[in-house]
Scaffold this active site. Sequence first.
Site, mmCIF file in Angstrom:
data_model
loop_
_atom_site.group_PDB
_atom_site.id
_atom_site.type_symbol
_atom_site.label_atom_id
_atom_site.label_comp_id
_atom_site.label_asym_id
_atom_site.label_seq_id
_atom_site.Cartn_x
_atom_site.Cartn_y
_atom_site.Cartn_z
ATOM 1 N N ALA A 152 -6.388 -0.634 -5.599
ATOM 2 C CA ALA A 152 -5.232 -0.389 -6.435
ATOM 3 C C ALA A 152 -5.642 -0.548 -7.891
ATOM 4 O O ALA A 152 -6.627 -1.211 -8.207
ATOM 5 C CB ALA A 152 -4.118 -1.356 -6.066
ATOM 6 N N GLY A 205 -7.081 -1.773 -1.827
ATOM 7 C CA GLY A 205 -6.251 -0.655 -1.401
ATOM 8 C C GLY A 205 -7.068 0.519 -0.877
ATOM 9 O O GLY A 205 -6.573 1.308 -0.060
ATOM 10 N N GLU A 251 -7.686 -0.291 2.662
ATOM 11 C CA GLU A 251 -6.400 -0.178 3.363
ATOM 12 C C GLU A 251 -6.020 1.283 3.580
ATOM 13 O O GLU A 251 -5.497 1.657 4.631
ATOM 14 C CB GLU A 251 -5.324 -0.906 2.551
ATOM 15 C CG GLU A 251 -5.587 -2.414 2.486
ATOM 16 C CD GLU A 251 -4.682 -3.136 1.508
ATOM 17 O OE1 GLU A 251 -4.712 -2.787 0.303
ATOM 18 O OE2 GLU A 251 -3.958 -4.055 1.927
ATOM 19 N N GLU A 303 -9.124 -8.753 -2.972
ATOM 20 C CA GLU A 303 -7.954 -9.082 -3.799
ATOM 21 C C GLU A 303 -7.939 -10.534 -4.227
ATOM 22 O O GLU A 303 -7.487 -10.872 -5.320
ATOM 23 C CB GLU A 303 -6.664 -8.760 -3.035
ATOM 24 C CG GLU A 303 -6.361 -7.281 -2.879
ATOM 25 C CD GLU A 303 -6.942 -6.666 -1.625
ATOM 26 O OE1 GLU A 303 -7.860 -7.262 -1.012
ATOM 27 O OE2 GLU A 303 -6.489 -5.579 -1.253
HETATM 28 C C1 HXC Z 1 -8.598 -0.417 -12.321
HETATM 29 C C2 HXC Z 1 -10.866 -0.297 -12.170
HETATM 30 C C3 HXC Z 1 -10.814 -0.662 -10.811
HETATM 31 C C4 HXC Z 1 -9.544 -0.890 -10.238
HETATM 32 C C5 HXC Z 1 -12.868 -0.376 -11.359
HETATM 33 N N1 HXC Z 1 -12.149 -0.138 -12.459
HETATM 34 N N2 HXC Z 1 -12.080 -0.711 -10.345
HETATM 35 N N3 HXC Z 1 -9.758 -0.183 -12.918
HETATM 36 N N4 HXC Z 1 -8.471 -0.752 -11.024
HETATM 37 N N5 HXC Z 1 -9.378 -1.218 -8.964
HETATM 38 C C6 HXC Z 1 -12.644 0.233 -13.774
HETATM 39 C C7 HXC Z 1 -13.406 -0.872 -14.471
HETATM 40 O O1 HXC Z 1 -12.520 -1.751 -15.078
HETATM 41 C C8 HXC Z 1 -14.209 -0.067 -15.471
HETATM 42 O O2 HXC Z 1 -13.346 0.303 -16.517
HETATM 43 C C9 HXC Z 1 -14.540 1.209 -14.693
HETATM 44 O O3 HXC Z 1 -13.563 1.297 -13.651
HETATM 45 C C10 HXC Z 1 -15.910 1.146 -14.067
HETATM 46 O O4 HXC Z 1 -16.030 -0.028 -13.277
HETATM 47 P P1 HXC Z 1 -17.325 -0.966 -13.272
HETATM 48 O O5 HXC Z 1 -16.906 -2.270 -12.719
HETATM 49 O O6 HXC Z 1 -17.944 -0.953 -14.613
HETATM 50 O O7 HXC Z 1 -18.253 -0.187 -12.248
HETATM 51 P P2 HXC Z 1 -19.377 -0.791 -11.290
HETATM 52 O O8 HXC Z 1 -20.171 -1.838 -12.021
HETATM 53 O O9 HXC Z 1 -20.063 0.392 -10.714
HETATM 54 O O10 HXC Z 1 -18.599 -1.572 -10.107
HETATM 55 C C11 HXC Z 1 -17.796 -0.861 -9.213
HETATM 56 C C12 HXC Z 1 -16.883 -1.835 -8.432
HETATM 57 C C13 HXC Z 1 -16.104 -2.722 -9.428
HETATM 58 C C14 HXC Z 1 -17.732 -2.760 -7.522
HETATM 59 C C15 HXC Z 1 -15.969 -1.004 -7.538
HETATM 60 O O11 HXC Z 1 -15.467 -1.867 -10.381
HETATM 61 C C16 HXC Z 1 -15.017 -3.523 -8.808
HETATM 62 O O12 HXC Z 1 -15.278 -4.576 -8.213
HETATM 63 N N6 HXC Z 1 -13.762 -3.078 -8.942
HETATM 64 C C17 HXC Z 1 -12.602 -3.830 -8.478
HETATM 65 C C18 HXC Z 1 -12.493 -3.744 -6.972
HETATM 66 C C19 HXC Z 1 -11.294 -4.498 -6.523
HETATM 67 O O13 HXC Z 1 -11.076 -5.702 -6.822
HETATM 68 N N7 HXC Z 1 -10.416 -3.824 -5.766
HETATM 69 C C20 HXC Z 1 -9.199 -4.413 -5.277
HETATM 70 C C21 HXC Z 1 -8.108 -4.129 -6.269
HETATM 71 S S1 HXC Z 1 -6.646 -4.984 -5.816
HETATM 72 P P3 HXC Z 1 -13.826 0.355 -18.049
HETATM 73 O O14 HXC Z 1 -12.540 0.464 -18.793
HETATM 74 O O15 HXC Z 1 -14.591 -0.885 -18.298
HETATM 75 O O16 HXC Z 1 -14.671 1.596 -18.063
HETATM 76 C C22 HXC Z 1 -5.975 -4.057 -4.616
HETATM 77 C C23 HXC Z 1 -4.714 -4.602 -4.141
HETATM 78 C C24 HXC Z 1 -4.091 -3.804 -3.037
HETATM 79 O O17 HXC Z 1 -6.473 -3.063 -4.198
HETATM 80 C C25 HXC Z 1 -2.662 -4.082 -2.880
HETATM 81 C C26 HXC Z 1 -2.191 -5.426 -3.293
HETATM 82 C C27 HXC Z 1 -1.276 -5.405 -4.453
#
Ligand code: HXC
Length: 260
Positions: A68, A111, A114, A134
Site C-alpha cells: 500500500a 498489500g 495480499e 507492515e
Molecule cells: C510508498 C514507496 C513504497 C510504498 C517504495 N516506495 N515502497 N512509496 N509506498 N509502499 C518509494 C520509496 O519511498 C522511494 O521513494 C521509491 O519508492 C523507491 O524505493 P526504494 O526504497 O528507494 O527502493 P529499493 O531500495 O529498491 O527498495 C525497494 C523496497 C522498499 C524493498 C520495496 O522500497 C520497501 O521496503 N518498501 C516498503 C515496503 C513495505 O513496507 N510495504 C508494506 C506497505 S504497508 P522516493 O521518493 O525516495 O523515490 C501495506 C499495508 C497494507 O502494504 C494494508 C494495511 C493498511
Amino acid sequence: DAYDTILVERKGRTALLTLNRPNALNALNALNLQVMNEVVAATEALDRDPDVGCIVLTGSAKAFAAGADIKEMRPQSYLDMYLSDWFTAWDRLGQLRTPTVAAVAGYALGGGCELAMLCDILLAADTAVFGQPEIKLGVIPGIGGSQRLTRAVGKAKAMELCLTGRTMDAAEAERAGLVSRVVPADELLGEALAVAETVAGMSLPVAMMAKEAVARAFETTLAEGVRFERRLFHAVFATADQKEGMSAFIDKRPPHFTHR
Ligand code: HXC
C-alpha cells in the site's frame, strides 16, 4: 478503457492486467486508492464479459507491488480510515467468479502480497520476494494478509513473517505452499498466459464452479465443503459442456466447449 494506473490487454479469452503506476514509483507499483479502484473496476468489467475465461494480474520485473502507498496512508486518522472503509474494495477481487492468476516477479510486500493472495493461482518468478512487513511501519496487514497468509503457509511462518517483517524468497514461498510454481523470471509472463489460456479453454461455468468449490474449503467445515462440492458436481451434468467433454474423450478428439 481510461485507466491511469493499469494496462488491460485481451489475448483471446485471456485478459492481462498490468499494474503500471506512472511516476517515480512506477516500477514499485505502490497501491494507492486509485490503483485499487481501477483494478476492481477493470476486473469486475472483465468478470461480466462471457468472452473472458481467465484474468492474469502482473506487475513489473522489479515489483508485483511494494505494498500500500505509505505516503498516502501516513496522514490518515482512525476516522478517515473507518469512514472511507479504507481498502475494503479489494475484497471484491476475491469475489470475482472468473478464475484469476497472479504472476509475481520482484517484490510482493504488504498489500502486494495480499493482492497476490487474493488471486486463485499464484505463479512466482525466481526473483519474487514475499512478506508482510507492515509491522516495521507500526501497522498490521489490512487486506487480509494475516488470514490468507496463515491459511496458505500455517501459523508458524505467518506469525514469524507478520511479527518480524522478514521476507521470503520464491523457493521458500513454494516450499511453504504460498505459490503453485516458481519459474525463471524471463518465462513468468509466458507461463502465466499459458496457464490462463488453458483455464480459459475449459468450460467457463464449470471452471467457475471448480473455483467456487476450492474457495469454499477456506470458508467452511470439511463435511459442509464436501456437500457443497457434491451439489455442484451434480449440477455440472446440466451443462452441454459435460456432454461435450465426455463425448470428446470417448471419441478421442479435443473437446469444443461452448461455455453452456
Ligand atoms: C510508498 C514507496 C513504497 C510504498 C517504495 N516506495 N515502497 N512509496 N509506498 N509502499 C518509494 C520509496 O519511498 C522511494 O521513494 C521509491 O519508492 C523507491 O524505493 P526504494 O526504497 O528507494 O527502493 P529499493 O531500495 O529498491 O527498495 C525497494 C523496497 C522498499 C524493498 C520495496 O522500497 C520497501 O521496503 N518498501 C516498503 C515496503 C513495505 O513496507 N510495504 C508494506 C506497505 S504497508 P522516493 O521518493 O525516495 O523515490 C501495506 C499495508 C497494507 O502494504 C494494508 C494495511 C493498511
